[in-house]
Write an enzyme that holds these catalytic residues in place. Structure first.
Site, mmCIF file in Angstrom:
data_model
loop_
_atom_site.group_PDB
_atom_site.id
_atom_site.type_symbol
_atom_site.label_atom_id
_atom_site.label_comp_id
_atom_site.label_asym_id
_atom_site.label_seq_id
_atom_site.Cartn_x
_atom_site.Cartn_y
_atom_site.Cartn_z
ATOM 1 N N ARG A 1 39.815 38.646 39.566
ATOM 2 C CA ARG A 1 41.162 38.207 39.218
ATOM 3 C C ARG A 1 42.135 39.370 39.158
ATOM 4 O O ARG A 1 43.236 39.311 39.722
ATOM 5 C CB ARG A 1 41.135 37.467 37.879
ATOM 6 C CG ARG A 1 40.527 36.073 37.960
ATOM 7 C CD ARG A 1 40.235 35.509 36.607
ATOM 8 N NE ARG A 1 39.221 36.298 35.899
ATOM 9 C CZ ARG A 1 38.775 36.019 34.684
ATOM 10 N NH1 ARG A 1 39.257 34.992 34.031
ATOM 11 N NH2 ARG A 1 37.851 36.771 34.120
ATOM 12 N N HIS B 1 41.736 36.478 23.778
ATOM 13 C CA HIS B 1 41.607 36.603 25.231
ATOM 14 C C HIS B 1 40.967 35.357 25.822
ATOM 15 O O HIS B 1 40.429 34.522 25.099
ATOM 16 C CB HIS B 1 40.775 37.842 25.601
ATOM 17 C CG HIS B 1 41.530 39.126 25.518
ATOM 18 N ND1 HIS B 1 41.672 39.815 24.329
ATOM 19 C CD2 HIS B 1 42.205 39.840 26.453
ATOM 20 C CE1 HIS B 1 42.386 40.914 24.552
ATOM 21 N NE2 HIS B 1 42.727 40.942 25.824
ATOM 22 N N GLY C 1 37.880 41.314 44.840
ATOM 23 C CA GLY C 1 37.633 39.881 44.804
ATOM 24 C C GLY C 1 37.810 39.259 43.442
ATOM 25 O O GLY C 1 37.827 38.033 43.309
ATOM 26 N N GLY D 1 36.649 46.154 43.587
ATOM 27 C CA GLY D 1 36.582 44.861 42.904
ATOM 28 C C GLY D 1 37.737 43.964 43.277
ATOM 29 O O GLY D 1 38.240 43.200 42.442
ATOM 30 N N SER E 1 42.511 51.644 28.126
ATOM 31 C CA SER E 1 41.958 50.338 27.776
ATOM 32 C C SER E 1 42.978 49.237 27.982
ATOM 33 O O SER E 1 42.614 48.053 28.073
ATOM 34 C CB SER E 1 41.487 50.340 26.310
ATOM 35 O OG SER E 1 42.554 50.693 25.448
ATOM 36 N N ASN E 2 44.248 49.590 28.071
ATOM 37 C CA ASN E 2 45.313 48.640 28.367
ATOM 38 C C ASN E 2 46.402 49.376 29.144
ATOM 39 O O ASN E 2 46.906 50.393 28.680
ATOM 40 C CB ASN E 2 45.882 48.037 27.083
ATOM 41 C CG ASN E 2 46.797 46.861 27.350
ATOM 42 O OD1 ASN E 2 47.756 46.952 28.103
ATOM 43 N ND2 ASN E 2 46.494 45.730 26.737
ATOM 44 N N LYS F 1 36.172 36.724 29.143
ATOM 45 C CA LYS F 1 36.093 38.132 28.731
ATOM 46 C C LYS F 1 34.739 38.411 28.089
ATOM 47 O O LYS F 1 34.266 37.661 27.233
ATOM 48 C CB LYS F 1 37.221 38.484 27.769
ATOM 49 C CG LYS F 1 37.283 39.983 27.435
ATOM 50 C CD LYS F 1 38.574 40.338 26.728
ATOM 51 C CE LYS F 1 38.632 41.819 26.363
ATOM 52 N NZ LYS F 1 38.546 42.686 27.555
ATOM 53 N N THR G 1 38.801 49.542 33.177
ATOM 54 C CA THR G 1 37.680 48.809 32.588
ATOM 55 C C THR G 1 37.582 49.078 31.094
ATOM 56 O O THR G 1 37.851 50.194 30.640
ATOM 57 C CB THR G 1 36.369 49.241 33.280
ATOM 58 O OG1 THR G 1 36.494 48.996 34.691
ATOM 59 C CG2 THR G 1 35.170 48.492 32.740
ATOM 60 N N THR G 2 37.169 48.066 30.338
ATOM 61 C CA THR G 2 36.931 48.230 28.900
ATOM 62 C C THR G 2 35.447 48.004 28.611
ATOM 63 O O THR G 2 34.685 47.601 29.480
ATOM 64 C CB THR G 2 37.775 47.252 28.071
ATOM 65 O OG1 THR G 2 37.421 45.905 28.416
ATOM 66 C CG2 THR G 2 39.260 47.458 28.338
ATOM 67 N N THR H 1 41.722 47.063 23.848
ATOM 68 C CA THR H 1 43.053 47.280 23.292
ATOM 69 C C THR H 1 43.030 47.190 21.773
ATOM 70 O O THR H 1 43.663 47.996 21.079
ATOM 71 C CB THR H 1 44.038 46.253 23.870
ATOM 72 O OG1 THR H 1 44.068 46.384 25.291
ATOM 73 C CG2 THR H 1 45.434 46.466 23.313
#
Length: 261
Positions: A13, A149, A11, A9, A117-118, A153, A93-94, A160
């Site tokens: 952010r 967020h 590409g 992934g 998760s974080n 998202k 990933t979450t 988190t």
């Protein structure tokens, strides 16, 4: 020896942030990147193999740790490939369902897997100290969580926030799924004593704000963590990759495992 790294992934952010920071880390070697078919242009400049699928890149890269911040479905594909090949993978990933997390735990018996998760060291240190605060304040304090967020998202509450909620619930001897309140509307009556509110705001480009509230008689305590950039999360993931490179399969590793090592 440098730890070889594949960014799945790349590409996105977070993926782009991971690529940038990995290239500047003397202990890491960017060994490959995976991007969707629409974003493959210009990757030759990275100087490493690239492809549209992780399986494609793995054919030319051996012994690397994969970092995956994509989507639950895509990350499960990474996890399944890890179970088949024995490769190590860091998953950031979450939004996983309980059943999907069970699949991660099962795959961790076949390959070194790390999930959080974080990835922030600050958040995970906070998770270590919150239980003591809950216990010292006692049952007279109502527990609430607010998370904010960016407007892109997809999951809510954030992973988190759920992890923080689980931490608070465990300190009270509760199950979060039985005590969580994620929405309040209309005539709802008095707040139940055994409840943890998890409220969500979305907007702009906020990387991630989480505030835990302790509402007590005559006073309020607020504990806030703010991520100012994605670098915070990416640096934690890169640190996890370097640590995981020398670990064996057997359990789904977490930030707590790394920080206590």
């Amino acid at each position: 020896m440098k730890c070889p790294l594949i960014i799945n992934g790349a590409g996105g952010r977070m993926g782009a942030t991971l690529v940038r920071l990995a290239q500047s880390d003397s202990e890491l070697a960017l060994a490959g990147v995976v991007v969707p078919s629409s974003r493959v242009q210009g990757l030759e400049s990275l100087g490493c193999p690239f492809g549209k699928s992780l399986g494609e890149v793995l054919k030319t890269v051996k012994g690397a740790v994969v970092i995956d911040f994509t989507s639950p479905e895509a990350s499960l594909g990474t996890v399944r490939l890890a179970a088949e090949t024995g490769m190590a993978a860091v998953i950031g990933t979450t939004g996983f369902t309980p059943e999907q997390l069970d699949e991660l735990r099962a795959a961790a018996r076949q390959a070194p897997l790390f999930w959080a998760s974080n990835m922030s060291v600050g958040i995970n240190t906070l998770l270590a100290v919150l239980p003591e605060l809950v216990k010292k304040l006692g049952p007279a304090y109502d527990l609430e969580i607010m998370e904010i967020h960016h407007n892109k998202k997809k999951d809510a509450p954030s992973g988190t926030a759920l992890k923080l909620g689980e931490c608070l619930a465990e300190a009270r001897g509760w199950e979060l799924r039985e005590k969580a309140c994620c929405c309040r509307e209309g005539i709802i009556g008095e707040r139940p004593r055994e409840e943890i509110g998890l409220q969500t705001l979305r907007g702009g480009d906020v990387v991630g704000d989480h505030t835990i509230y302790f509402f007590g008689p005559g006073e309020r305590i607020e504990v806030t963590h703010r991520a100012h950039s994605r670098d915070t999360l990416a640096l934690g993931a890169l640190r996890a990759a370097k640590w995981l490179h020398s670990q064996k399969p057997g359990k789904l590793y977490s930030m707590a495992d790394m920080l206590m090592a």
